[in-house]
Enzyme design. Sequence first.
Site, PDB file in Angstrom:
ATOM      1  N   LYS A   1       9.621  31.650  20.942  1.00 51.08           N
ATOM      2  CA  LYS A   1      10.328  30.766  20.005  1.00 51.08           C
ATOM      3  C   LYS A   1      11.442  29.944  20.641  1.00 51.08           C
ATOM      4  O   LYS A   1      12.422  29.612  19.986  1.00 51.08           O
ATOM      5  CB  LYS A   1      10.888  31.573  18.818  1.00 51.08           C
ATOM      6  CG  LYS A   1       9.810  32.351  18.083  1.00 51.08           C
ATOM      7  CD  LYS A   1      10.353  33.224  16.978  1.00 51.08           C
ATOM      8  CE  LYS A   1       9.223  33.985  16.325  1.00 51.08           C
ATOM      9  NZ  LYS A   1       9.652  34.963  15.351  1.00 51.08           N
TER      10      LYS A   1
ATOM     11  N   HIS B   1      -2.140  -9.849  17.983  1.00 57.25           N
ATOM     12  CA  HIS B   1      -2.905 -10.946  17.408  1.00 57.25           C
ATOM     13  C   HIS B   1      -1.982 -11.998  16.826  1.00 57.25           C
ATOM     14  O   HIS B   1      -2.171 -13.199  17.000  1.00 57.25           O
ATOM     15  CB  HIS B   1      -3.846 -10.430  16.310  1.00 57.25           C
ATOM     16  CG  HIS B   1      -5.084  -9.814  16.869  1.00 57.25           C
ATOM     17  ND1 HIS B   1      -5.908 -10.466  17.745  1.00 57.25           N
ATOM     18  CD2 HIS B   1      -5.632  -8.581  16.696  1.00 57.25           C
ATOM     19  CE1 HIS B   1      -6.903  -9.683  18.095  1.00 57.25           C
ATOM     20  NE2 HIS B   1      -6.763  -8.520  17.474  1.00 57.25           N
TER      21      HIS B   1
END
Length: 515
Positions: free
Chosen positions: A313, A488
């Site tokens: 942990k 684009h």
Amino acid sequence: MSTIAQQHTSTFSAQDLELKLKQVRLAHPEQSLPSPPFSDSGSTSPKENQTEESYFLRSLKECLAIYEEPSRSRSESLSLLSDEEVIMLANNGNIATYALEKLFGMEKLERAVRIRRAIISRGSSTGTLESSSIPFENYDYSRVLGACCENVVGYIPIPLGVAGPLTVDGKQYPIPMATAEGTLVASASRGCKALNAGGGVTTVLVGDGMTRGPAIDFPSAIQAGKAKAWIDSDDGHKVLREAFESTSRFAKLKSLKTAIAGRTLYVRFATTTGDAMGMNMISKGTEKALEAMQKRFPEMVVLALSGNYCTDKKPAAINWIEGRGKSVVAEAVVPGHVVKTVLKTTVKDLCNLNVKKNLMGSAMAGSIGGFNAHAANILTAIFLATGQDPAQNVESSMCMTLMEPTGSNGEDLLVSVTMPCIEVGTVGGGTVLAPQQGVLDMLGIRGAHPQQPGQNAQTLARIIASAVLAGELSLLSALSAGHLIKAHMAHNRSQANTPAASLPPTPGAGLAYRV
Ligand code: ADP
């Protein structure tokens, strides 16, 4: 304004109920109310002419006498007291709030939870818990008691979604995800669709071993060094392994890795744990092994069973390098046309973005095991749904996502995730809770595998890695497609007349002579 949930259920406390009953009784003295809820003879019995007040909330002295009556068990005595009277005793220090379940007994666990809510609520500055929308009814607290949680006041529901199904090693699985993050399940589902179109995910389990790394002090570095040499020898390994494996039929010691800092020795035990995530199991084994070692090295002092060399942990390179729990690689080929139609991007753009973001970006950030887009998102949602220890998402989410063109012309996408530390189980921990078991049932991997212990937990790890793969593919595609849209748009605005750069392209140099 009260919420619908509040209007619906929870504005009635035990206290409210008693007050209401009292009002009815005072308004209609001719109607008989139920007898006081006890009938024992002796000093604790109610008097014939007991007043309304003393029936509805008897004095502390009376309640104490009922509670402490030696001829009855505590749970019998508590059943003779109202909630308010129990609360009064608890507030007076006669009943420990943490011990309510034990005192009430298994039949009255919900009552224990209800009373604890009231006590905590009334002792808090806001006083809201008792009448809050935090649910507490109709929950099987017997599975929680002594196993999952203490001082229980209810449970926290999390929405459960299902992504997929996803084909993993030729079998279709619905992907359960408990999350409050909108779009996560939808995004994972899109990844599943793309992966299925290419035949699904193939997984390889490359390691299975839970670890524990105690810290052991010796009087000097020389003595610590001798102990290290002994553990690393065949003899030492054998002694420790025999002691370790005597504690469980599922625990098979796989390796012992030692490291010294000054006079402190760290030993990283790695073991298979069957279908359990295995922290309890390995802790028992490690304890036993250290007892055997102590006989050989009486001067050693075990500082802690976990000396953070495990590492549990917490972020740690040792887990990334050595693995912890299940180490899984999940791989798939996504056909180029699917990349275009489902993921709305191109193989080339995906691969480029993966290198620049997941590999280079994370390297620039100094990451350990963070070479992915959002593995933790998918993994933690499945952890919560299947009763895993959510704190272990720290190491379990370590993941490297790789993408490269494949096929004769590089038109398809080869994608994989490498996850060395998926720490999961299908027995023990939160997997004992009924809703979580329902999820494991849905996957067909609840509990202990009947023939091959460990296979259920391994399958869960494979499913998680595959779902992470779906999540990676989808998010990377979304980012890549976003980039494409921007590209684009930029491209559509004609760049033809952009004047040539008049400054040297190196910003440093340019800045220097502009100033
Ligand atoms: P953990 O070690 O993950 O904390 P628990 O200790 O809660 O898990 O659960 C493991 C327990 O379940 C052990 O007592 C073990 O003997 C038992 N058990 C039963 N079947 C299996 C199995 N197939 N794999 C692992 N443990 C199992």
